[in-house]
Write an enzyme that holds these catalytic residues in place. Structure first.
Site, PDB file in Angstrom:
ATOM      1  N   ALA A   1       0.845  -1.160   0.213  1.00 17.74           N
ATOM      2  CA  ALA A   1      -0.168   0.426  -0.104  1.00 17.74           C
ATOM      3  C   ALA A   1       1.012   1.021   0.351  1.00 17.74           C
ATOM      4  CB  ALA A   1      -0.797   0.139   1.415  1.00 17.74           C
TER       5      ALA A   1
ATOM      6  N   ASP B   1      10.859  -7.122  -1.232  1.00 14.58           N
ATOM      7  CA  ASP B   1       8.756  -7.515  -0.636  1.00 14.58           C
ATOM      8  C   ASP B   1       8.965  -8.752  -0.320  1.00 14.58           C
ATOM      9  OD1 ASP B   1       5.995  -6.100   0.149  1.00 14.58           O
ATOM     10  OD2 ASP B   1       6.039  -8.134   0.240  1.00 14.58           O
TER      11      ASP B   1
ATOM     12  N   ARG C   1      -6.401  -0.668  -2.968  1.00 14.17           N
ATOM     13  CA  ARG C   1      -5.294   0.276  -2.095  1.00 14.17           C
ATOM     14  C   ARG C   1      -4.429   0.411  -2.278  1.00 14.17           C
ATOM     15  NH1 ARG C   1      -6.243  -3.133   0.936  1.00 14.17           N
ATOM     16  NH2 ARG C   1      -4.503  -4.415   2.115  1.00 14.17           N
TER      17      ARG C   1
ATOM     18  N   LYS D   1       4.731  -9.680  -4.722  1.00 19.38           N
ATOM     19  CA  LYS D   1       4.316  -8.559  -4.619  1.00 19.38           C
ATOM     20  C   LYS D   1       5.673  -7.595  -6.178  1.00 19.38           C
ATOM     21  CE  LYS D   1       1.166  -7.451  -1.690  1.00 19.38           C
ATOM     22  NZ  LYS D   1       0.919  -7.164   0.450  1.00 19.38           N
TER      23      LYS D   1
ATOM     24  N   VAL E   1      13.005  -8.164   4.887  1.00 18.13           N
ATOM     25  CA  VAL E   1      14.440  -8.259   5.504  1.00 18.13           C
ATOM     26  C   VAL E   1      14.341  -7.492   6.702  1.00 18.13           C
ATOM     27  CG1 VAL E   1      15.026  -5.598   5.332  1.00 18.13           C
ATOM     28  CG2 VAL E   1      14.222  -5.856   3.494  1.00 18.13           C
TER      29      VAL E   1
ATOM     30  N   ASP F   1       4.711  -3.511   6.659  1.00 12.42           N
ATOM     31  CA  ASP F   1       3.372  -3.095   7.661  1.00 12.42           C
ATOM     32  C   ASP F   1       3.869  -4.136   8.963  1.00 12.42           C
ATOM     33  OD1 ASP F   1       3.554  -6.213   7.420  1.00 12.42           O
ATOM     34  OD2 ASP F   1       2.611  -6.698   6.171  1.00 12.42           O
ATOM     35  N   ASN F   2       4.630  -3.624   9.984  1.00 13.33           N
ATOM     36  CA  ASN F   2       5.118  -4.051  11.123  1.00 13.33           C
ATOM     37  C   ASN F   2       6.565  -3.412  11.353  1.00 13.33           C
ATOM     38  OD1 ASN F   2       7.759  -5.792  10.857  1.00 13.33           O
ATOM     39  ND2 ASN F   2       7.305  -5.673   8.501  1.00 13.33           N
TER      40      ASN F   2
ATOM     41  N   CYS G   1      -3.846  -2.972   9.131  1.00 16.75           N
ATOM     42  CA  CYS G   1      -4.622  -2.584   8.199  1.00 16.75           C
ATOM     43  C   CYS G   1      -5.954  -4.112   7.825  1.00 16.75           C
ATOM     44  CB  CYS G   1      -4.096  -2.671   7.048  1.00 16.75           C
ATOM     45  SG  CYS G   1      -2.791  -1.493   7.030  1.00 16.75           S
TER      46      CYS G   1
ATOM     47  N   CYS H   1      18.513   8.353  24.633  1.00 17.92           N
ATOM     48  CA  CYS H   1      17.948   7.663  23.252  1.00 17.92           C
ATOM     49  C   CYS H   1      19.103   6.233  22.767  1.00 17.92           C
ATOM     50  CB  CYS H   1      17.606   7.623  21.668  1.00 17.92           C
ATOM     51  SG  CYS H   1      17.324   7.058  20.871  1.00 17.92           S
TER      52      CYS H   1
END
Lengths: 98, 351
Positions: B37, B58, B69, B84, B108, B128-129, B186, B253
């Site tokens: 997306a 991907d 989408r 993909k 990856v 997506d994560n 999603c 950090c």
């Protein structure tokens, strides 16, 4: 103790969907007081934002917005920070989808 | 005027970019992690803008539910269960232009990221994560290479450019990843195409600015010398709201101040394991205990069956069974494909 003032707590989209509200209006004199008032008004909000120990969940950000800018509560030593007229609280959360 | 000048004339006319910026774009190399997306919109923008080289990664295949989408894919890609990256490469190649495209069908991870990202000027987040994002963040900061975080769910999402040494990194804002299943995805909460378009376009806009700027973030044009000031941006297309907060570096950090790259140097023991003869893949969690009750409640909306046994949670979905344990570990039964198992884990158990 300073005088309680009105304060808006703005919620992110996914919490808006879950609770059916975009913001919570409270009256409080400190940041901690405003959040507590919001939890009393919307009990489900506490579980969405806080873990069992009473800390904000890892993926939740809470910003105190003032005329000078926005400060993340994550780096505050205490939430007993006085509110001034015009302040608001902004809730954000990490987003993993893509 | 050369065909190249003609092609990019309108963006060269945009003074803050100009000819110098265009030349920088065309000599740049970019890694895009995820071509679904967000990644699809980002890839189109970068190819049409003429970046020099775009490396596409991907691990997933095209599915029918992607099509509303994910702009690089068509019905036939879903029908053929096309990888993909292959479908993305095909669609992007048809655009033409000077961009050199490279497609890598892989998940990856800490092992292959340094090789995939070797020599890049920028990494773009189409994942997506969150696990992959923390990994990208570690690599980016360790190498001093910028990346642009983007996340979308429902009707909105977040965007934040990370300029190592200059602005907040992901761990300045979110120090640790949340437990599995604690965030809507999603697939569990839905997503709107316009939200994807807006978030990805903001990422692509930041990418163009980073790529055509001086190393210190100053635009190439003398008309505007303002350095880039990264913000954490929250956008919602349903409510029409856009909010920006300061993204300053946080002292202490672990990544950008203490330079501890926990995700880049994570032990290999967290790698998925194919369980021989069981058509099952085991996925290690983040080590943080998930809230099984909350995940069970949320899963009812999308799963074929949800069984909460207290000590484990079983969710039947997409012809597999996800079994989640209290330590965050999960078994994905019904596949022996590691990438598919990882994708399903991230899709339904989140984070």
């Amino acid at each position: 103790m300073s005088t309680p003032i009105p304060c808006t707590i703005e919620l992110p989209g996914m919490i808006t969907v879950l609770l059916g509200i975009r913001s919570v209006e409270v009256t409080a004199s400190t940041l901690a007081g405003a959040l507590q008032a919001a939890y009393e008004k919307e009990p489900a909000l506490r579980q969405l934002l806080m873990d069992e120990s009473g800390s904000f969940r890892e993926h939740v950000l809470c910003y105190h917005r003032t005329a000078q800018g926005a400060a993340s509560t994550r780096w505050m030593a205490t939430l007993n920070v006085p509110l001034t007229l015009g302040d608001s609280i902004l809730i954000m959360q990490a987003v993993s989808g893509g | 005027m050369s065909s190249n000048d003609t092609r990019f004339d309108r963006q060269i006319r945009f003074a803050p970019l100009g000819e110098v910026g265009q030349a920088r774009l065309q000599s740049s190399r970019v890694l895009l992690v995820g071509t679904g997306a967000l990644g699809g919109v980002i890839a189109q923008n970068l190819v049409r803008s003429g970046v020099g080289e775009l490396i596409l990664c991907d691990r997933d295949i095209v599915e029918l539910s992607n099509l509303p989408r994910q702009v690089l894919f068509e019905d036939r890609h879903a029908a053929e269960k096309c990888p993909k990256v292959s479908a993305a490469l095909e669609t992007l190649s048809r655009i033409g232009g000077p961009t050199k495209l490279r497609a890598e069908a892989c998940h990856v991870d800490a092992e292959n990221l340094p090789e995939l990202a070797a020599g890049v000027d920028l990494v773009l987040d189409g994942t997506d994560n969150l696990a992959t994002r923390y990994l990208i963040n570690d690599w980016s900061v360790s190498e001093g290479i910028p990346w642009v975080y983007g996340g979308v769910v429902g009707s909105g999402g977040l965007v934040m450019p990370v300029l190592p040494g200059q602005s907040a990194c992901l761990r300045c804002i979110f120090p640790d990843p949340p437990p599995a299943g604690s965030l809507p995805t999603c697939d569990s909460a839905g997503v709107l195409a316009p939200a994807v378009g807006v978030i990805a376009s903001m990422q692509a806009g930041a990418a163009l600015r980073i790529l055509c700027s001086e190393p210190n973030g100053t635009e190439p044009s003398a008309r505007s010398l303002a350095a880039m000031e990264p913000k954490l941006l929250q956008i919602d297309v349903w409510t029409g709201s856009m909010l920006a907060v300061d993204a300053s570096r946080r002292p202490g950090c672990p990544t950008c101040d203490l330079r501890e790259f926990d995700f880049l140097h994570a032990p290999g023991g967290r790698d998925p394991v194919i369980l021989c003869g069981r058509n099952t893949v085991q996925i290690s969690g983040s080590g943080i205990r998930p809230d099984l009750v909350a995940i069970a409640a949320r899963s009812v909306a999308f799963a074929d069956e949800v069984i909460n046994l207290g000590v484990l949670l079983r969710i039947s979905v997409e012809e597999v069974v996800l079994t989640l344990f209290p330590d965050g570990r999960a078994l994905v039964e019904g596949t022996d494909q590691v990438d598919r198992a990882r994708a399903l884990y991230d899709r339904y158990l989140g984070a």
